[in-house]
Design a protein around this motif. Structure first.
Motif, PDB file in Angstrom:
ATOM      1  N   THR A  12     -13.400 -23.082 -26.022  1.00  0.00           N
ATOM      2  CA  THR A  12     -13.913 -24.411 -26.391  1.00  0.00           C
ATOM      3  C   THR A  12     -13.427 -24.808 -27.786  1.00  0.00           C
ATOM      4  O   THR A  12     -13.024 -25.952 -28.020  1.00  0.00           O
ATOM      5  N   GLY A  13     -13.439 -23.842 -28.699  1.00  0.00           N
ATOM      6  CA  GLY A  13     -12.959 -24.129 -30.050  1.00  0.00           C
ATOM      7  C   GLY A  13     -11.494 -24.539 -30.064  1.00  0.00           C
ATOM      8  O   GLY A  13     -11.117 -25.515 -30.727  1.00  0.00           O
ATOM      9  N   TYR A  14     -10.676 -23.807 -29.314  1.00  0.00           N
ATOM     10  CA  TYR A  14      -9.246 -24.149 -29.250  1.00  0.00           C
ATOM     11  C   TYR A  14      -9.027 -25.508 -28.596  1.00  0.00           C
ATOM     12  O   TYR A  14      -8.128 -26.266 -28.990  1.00  0.00           O
ATOM     13  N   LEU A  15      -9.843 -25.843 -27.587  1.00  0.00           N
ATOM     14  CA  LEU A  15      -9.703 -27.154 -26.938  1.00  0.00           C
ATOM     15  C   LEU A  15     -10.043 -28.280 -27.904  1.00  0.00           C
ATOM     16  O   LEU A  15      -9.451 -29.354 -27.851  1.00  0.00           O
ATOM     17  N   PHE A  16     -11.007 -28.026 -28.799  1.00  0.00           N
ATOM     18  CA  PHE A  16     -11.379 -29.058 -29.771  1.00  0.00           C
ATOM     19  C   PHE A  16     -10.230 -29.328 -30.750  1.00  0.00           C
ATOM     20  O   PHE A  16      -9.991 -30.461 -31.157  1.00  0.00           O
ATOM     21  N   ILE A  17      -9.534 -28.268 -31.177  1.00  0.00           N
ATOM     22  CA  ILE A  17      -8.472 -28.473 -32.173  1.00  0.00           C
ATOM     23  C   ILE A  17      -7.132 -28.804 -31.525  1.00  0.00           C
ATOM     24  O   ILE A  17      -6.186 -29.166 -32.222  1.00  0.00           O
ATOM     25  N   LEU A  18      -7.043 -28.700 -30.177  1.00  0.00           N
ATOM     26  CA  LEU A  18      -5.770 -28.932 -29.508  1.00  0.00           C
ATOM     27  C   LEU A  18      -5.192 -30.328 -29.757  1.00  0.00           C
ATOM     28  O   LEU A  18      -3.997 -30.449 -30.083  1.00  0.00           O
ATOM     29  N   LEU A  21      -3.820 -30.454 -33.205  1.00  0.00           N
ATOM     30  CA  LEU A  21      -2.661 -29.569 -33.318  1.00  0.00           C
ATOM     31  C   LEU A  21      -1.415 -30.219 -32.722  1.00  0.00           C
ATOM     32  O   LEU A  21      -0.325 -30.177 -33.307  1.00  0.00           O
ATOM     33  N   VAL A  22      -1.571 -30.858 -31.546  1.00  0.00           N
ATOM     34  CA  VAL A  22      -0.443 -31.516 -30.879  1.00  0.00           C
ATOM     35  C   VAL A  22       0.064 -32.686 -31.733  1.00  0.00           C
ATOM     36  O   VAL A  22       1.282 -32.848 -31.933  1.00  0.00           O
ATOM     37  N   LEU A  23      -0.855 -33.486 -32.267  1.00  0.00           N
ATOM     38  CA  LEU A  23      -0.453 -34.630 -33.098  1.00  0.00           C
ATOM     39  C   LEU A  23       0.252 -34.165 -34.374  1.00  0.00           C
ATOM     40  O   LEU A  23       1.255 -34.755 -34.793  1.00  0.00           O
ATOM     41  N   THR A  24      -0.283 -33.106 -35.000  1.00  0.00           N
ATOM     42  CA  THR A  24       0.340 -32.605 -36.228  1.00  0.00           C
ATOM     43  C   THR A  24       1.755 -32.085 -35.957  1.00  0.00           C
ATOM     44  O   THR A  24       2.692 -32.347 -36.725  1.00  0.00           O
ATOM     45  N   MET A  25       1.903 -31.351 -34.848  1.00  0.00           N
ATOM     46  CA  MET A  25       3.230 -30.846 -34.504  1.00  0.00           C
ATOM     47  C   MET A  25       4.195 -31.991 -34.219  1.00  0.00           C
ATOM     48  O   MET A  25       5.352 -31.979 -34.656  1.00  0.00           O
TER      49      MET A  25
END
Length: 295
Positions: A12-18, A21-25
């Motif tokens: 759940t934590g990784y899904l929240f930051i996904l 993370l995608v936008l930053t990349m």
């Protein structure tokens, strides 16, 4: 059961930051990498990928010989002085407003207005104020006996100073609001204990207020210095880098090379140098803050 719950919480934590993370990349990391690659070419975006030729370190070597780049770098270095001046004035204003009883909200709005105003409107306003012949600033200087006041934005010796005055004015509101939040987070019992011990208001300021505000000061210092290297819109609207390049900064010169002279490879090299410079200055501040910031 506990392992399964921990697994679901981790997922759940990784899904929240996904999404972030995608936008930053996509919007930050990949463009920086591509810019680094382009900086070793003489490519321009009009020619397309067919016009891409590898030139090695030529763009970086040219930067060392480019007098316009050196002038822009010097101007950026001078603009850093805006940060401590603005922070000092904002801290004094925040302390005064925090101590005052009446019209606190009114003064907060008044000082914050320049920060949220359109940069075009601000540029037009200061163009009028700095007008050499009919501007109120030179009118005041003549009234106190200065027969030949500066030409401000029309004078290469004073244009950058005029830009710095405007930058201080526009950043005051934001810095003051952050300092006000920091002041209101200082426990009152610290001041009460100091009064019992006979500490004067000045001693309380230097021994309690300043140390307790050090995290706020560090935040404003980091963001202010980085922001001084990113200034572009005010230069573009107010002076267009002139007169005689006296107000040109790195970002403005980068824009000219990339979109006016169509030297995308050279502009990319400039962007990479700017990135390394900001990272280096931020690293120095980050290491130095361990000696004066109290968390």
């Amino acid at each position: 059961m506990i392992r399964r719950r921990t697994f679901y919480e981790t997922v759940t934590g990784y899904l929240f930051i996904l999404p972030m993370l995608v936008l930053t990349m996509t919007l930050v990391v990949i463009p920086i990498v591509l810019s680094g690659v382009i900086s070793f070419t003489d490519w321009n975006f009009i020619a397309g990928m067919g016009g891409l030729n590898i030139v090695g370190w030529d763009n970086y070597m040219e930067l060392f010989r480019d007098e316009a780049f050196h002038r822009s770098l010097r101007n950026n270095t001078v603009l850093i002085a805006v940060v401590p001046v603005s922070m000092f004035i904002a801290m004094v204003l925040a302390a005064l407003i925090n101590k005052g009883t009446y019209f606190k909200s009114f003064f907060k709005v008044i000082y914050f207005m320049p920060f949220i105003s359109s940069i075009v409107a601000i540029a037009l306003l200061w163009r009028v104020l700095f007008h050499p012949n009919s501007g109120p600033i030179n009118g005041f200087l003549r009234s106190i006996g200065i027969d030949h006041p500066p030409m401000w934005l029309a004078d290469p010796n004073y244009a950058l100073m005029a830009v710095m005055i405007i930058m201080i004015w526009t950043s005051l509101g934001f810095n003051m609001i952050i300092y006000l939040a920091g002041l209101q987070g200082i426990p009152k019992d610290l001041y009460e204990a100091a009064e019992v011990d006979g500490a004067s208001p000045i001693r309380q300021f230097f021994k309690i207020t300043l140390p307790m505000l050090s995290p706020t000061t560090f935040f404003l210092l980091i963001t202010g210095v980085v922001g001084s290297f990113k200034v572009f819109d005010l230069i573009m609207v107010l002076t267009n880098g002139g007169p005689a390049g006296s107000t040109s900064v790195i970002v403005f010169y980068l824009y000219e090379e990339a979109f006016v002279n169509l030297e995308s490879g050279y502009a990319s090299a400039m962007g990479i140098v700017l990135l390394i410079l900001i990272l280096f200055i931020t690293l120095i501040q980050w290491v130095g803050q361990k000696k004066w910031v109290n968390y």
